[in-house]
Design a protein around this motif. Sequence first.
Motif, PDB file in Angstrom:
ATOM      1  N   ASN A   1       9.101  -4.283  16.639  1.00  0.00           N
ATOM      2  CA  ASN A   1       7.671  -4.593  16.673  1.00  0.00           C
ATOM      3  C   ASN A   1       7.128  -4.512  15.247  1.00  0.00           C
ATOM      4  OD1 ASN A   1       4.943  -4.797  17.003  1.00  0.00           O
ATOM      5  ND2 ASN A   1       4.777  -3.187  18.542  1.00  0.00           N
ATOM      6  N   ILE A   2       7.292  -5.582  14.503  1.00  0.00           N
ATOM      7  CA  ILE A   2       6.918  -5.583  13.078  1.00  0.00           C
ATOM      8  C   ILE A   2       5.422  -5.327  12.892  1.00  0.00           C
ATOM      9  CG2 ILE A   2       6.465  -8.030  12.717  1.00  0.00           C
ATOM     10  CD1 ILE A   2       8.602  -5.885  10.399  1.00  0.00           C
ATOM     11  N   GLY A   3       4.634  -5.541  13.928  1.00  0.00           N
ATOM     12  CA  GLY A   3       3.210  -5.232  13.847  1.00  0.00           C
ATOM     13  C   GLY A   3       2.943  -3.759  13.585  1.00  0.00           C
ATOM     14  N   GLN A   4       3.930  -2.902  13.913  1.00  0.00           N
ATOM     15  CA  GLN A   4       3.788  -1.463  13.672  1.00  0.00           C
ATOM     16  C   GLN A   4       4.223  -1.050  12.267  1.00  0.00           C
ATOM     17  OE1 GLN A   4       5.665   1.002  16.603  1.00  0.00           O
ATOM     18  NE2 GLN A   4       4.475   0.173  18.284  1.00  0.00           N
ATOM     19  N   ILE A   5       4.680  -1.989  11.462  1.00  0.00           N
ATOM     20  CA  ILE A   5       5.214  -1.636  10.143  1.00  0.00           C
ATOM     21  C   ILE A   5       4.159  -0.959   9.261  1.00  0.00           C
ATOM     22  CG2 ILE A   5       4.763  -3.838   8.972  1.00  0.00           C
ATOM     23  CD1 ILE A   5       7.570  -3.510   7.676  1.00  0.00           C
ATOM     24  N   MET A   6       2.888  -1.290   9.474  1.00  0.00           N
ATOM     25  CA  MET A   6       1.839  -0.658   8.660  1.00  0.00           C
ATOM     26  C   MET A   6       1.720   0.830   8.969  1.00  0.00           C
ATOM     27  SD  MET A   6      -1.126  -3.600   8.386  1.00  0.00           S
ATOM     28  CE  MET A   6      -1.274  -3.868  10.135  1.00  0.00           C
ATOM     29  N   ALA A   7       2.173   1.248  10.153  1.00  0.00           N
ATOM     30  CA  ALA A   7       2.119   2.662  10.523  1.00  0.00           C
ATOM     31  C   ALA A   7       3.178   3.491   9.792  1.00  0.00           C
ATOM     32  CB  ALA A   7       2.285   2.820  12.034  1.00  0.00           C
ATOM     33  N   TRP A   8       4.246   2.845   9.337  1.00  0.00           N
ATOM     34  CA  TRP A   8       5.282   3.600   8.620  1.00  0.00           C
ATOM     35  C   TRP A   8       5.524   3.103   7.199  1.00  0.00           C
ATOM     36  CZ3 TRP A   8       9.916   0.902   7.663  1.00  0.00           C
ATOM     37  CH2 TRP A   8      10.194  -0.193   8.484  1.00  0.00           C
TER      38      TRP A   8
ATOM     39  N   PRO B   1       2.825   2.467   4.397  1.00  0.00           N
ATOM     40  CA  PRO B   1       1.402   2.431   4.062  1.00  0.00           C
ATOM     41  C   PRO B   1       1.014   1.442   2.962  1.00  0.00           C
ATOM     42  CG  PRO B   1       2.413   4.439   3.223  1.00  0.00           C
ATOM     43  CD  PRO B   1       3.450   3.746   4.061  1.00  0.00           C
ATOM     44  N   ALA B   2       1.977   0.933   2.213  1.00  0.00           N
ATOM     45  CA  ALA B   2       1.650  -0.046   1.168  1.00  0.00           C
ATOM     46  C   ALA B   2       1.293  -1.403   1.764  1.00  0.00           C
ATOM     47  CB  ALA B   2       2.823  -0.202   0.201  1.00  0.00           C
ATOM     48  N   ILE B   3       1.741  -1.655   2.986  1.00  0.00           N
ATOM     49  CA  ILE B   3       1.463  -2.941   3.631  1.00  0.00           C
ATOM     50  C   ILE B   3       0.054  -2.929   4.196  1.00  0.00           C
ATOM     51  CG2 ILE B   3       2.117  -4.466   5.543  1.00  0.00           C
ATOM     52  CD1 ILE B   3       5.017  -3.624   5.029  1.00  0.00           C
ATOM     53  N   SER B   4      -0.718  -3.944   3.811  1.00  0.00           N
ATOM     54  CA  SER B   4      -2.115  -4.003   4.249  1.00  0.00           C
ATOM     55  C   SER B   4      -2.354  -5.027   5.351  1.00  0.00           C
ATOM     56  CB  SER B   4      -3.031  -4.289   3.066  1.00  0.00           C
ATOM     57  OG  SER B   4      -2.630  -5.482   2.423  1.00  0.00           O
ATOM     58  N   SER B   5      -1.460  -6.033   5.481  1.00  0.00           N
ATOM     59  CA  SER B   5      -1.644  -6.987   6.572  1.00  0.00           C
ATOM     60  C   SER B   5      -0.319  -7.629   6.960  1.00  0.00           C
ATOM     61  CB  SER B   5      -2.658  -8.070   6.204  1.00  0.00           C
ATOM     62  OG  SER B   5      -2.150  -8.910   5.195  1.00  0.00           O
ATOM     63  N   VAL B   6      -0.243  -7.936   8.249  1.00  0.00           N
ATOM     64  CA  VAL B   6       0.929  -8.614   8.814  1.00  0.00           C
ATOM     65  C   VAL B   6       0.401  -9.746   9.683  1.00  0.00           C
ATOM     66  CG1 VAL B   6       2.932  -8.394  10.336  1.00  0.00           C
ATOM     67  CG2 VAL B   6       2.305  -6.494   8.832  1.00  0.00           C
ATOM     68  N   THR B   7       0.882 -10.956   9.435  1.00  0.00           N
ATOM     69  CA  THR B   7       0.470 -12.117  10.208  1.00  0.00           C
ATOM     70  C   THR B   7       1.711 -12.779  10.792  1.00  0.00           C
ATOM     71  OG1 THR B   7      -1.359 -12.469   8.670  1.00  0.00           O
ATOM     72  CG2 THR B   7      -0.795 -14.306  10.132  1.00  0.00           C
ATOM     73  N   GLN B   8       1.696 -12.963  12.099  1.00  0.00           N
ATOM     74  CA  GLN B   8       2.846 -13.577  12.744  1.00  0.00           C
ATOM     75  C   GLN B   8       2.876 -15.076  12.457  1.00  0.00           C
ATOM     76  OE1 GLN B   8       3.326 -12.507  16.833  1.00  0.00           O
ATOM     77  NE2 GLN B   8       5.270 -13.582  17.022  1.00  0.00           N
TER      78      GLN B   8
END
Length: 139
Positions: free
Chosen positions: A24-31, A33-40
């Motif tokens: 679930n790459i949408g959860q990558i911001m939870a682990w 923290p440098a990632i600010s946005s994920v767009t499928q």
Amino acid sequence: MKKYFTNSTITGATKNEVELVLLNIGQIMAWNPAISSVTQIDTNTFSVHRNQVALVNDEIISVIKENGKIILHSHGGELEYKLIFELSVKTQQTVITETLFVVDDGHLPLVLLRPIAKNAFNHNLQALSKLCDKFVSQL
């Protein structure tokens, strides 16, 4: 493809639970923290952006499950790499091992950056482990 480094950690989550979090790459911001946005972009491909200064600020990540491994293949940025997660069970815990393979270094001085990158990836891996532990405690 050249092996760059390996990090490992242990979580109380099952192997299947860790796989669910990684897939679930949408959860990558939870682990991470440098990632600010994920767009499928499509089923298994995502555009990732970082607001913080990083080696790669914008990239495309494809998520692949292959031969029992979870692979995050980054392309479309300054550095093409594969972050391969291998999961194994050890006394009711899951060992998460991540190995970074550089596909194309884009002529970056990676030898000099290795200790910094290894530390940053390890920090994110520890956050992933804590997220997985939290996932288990909510069950």
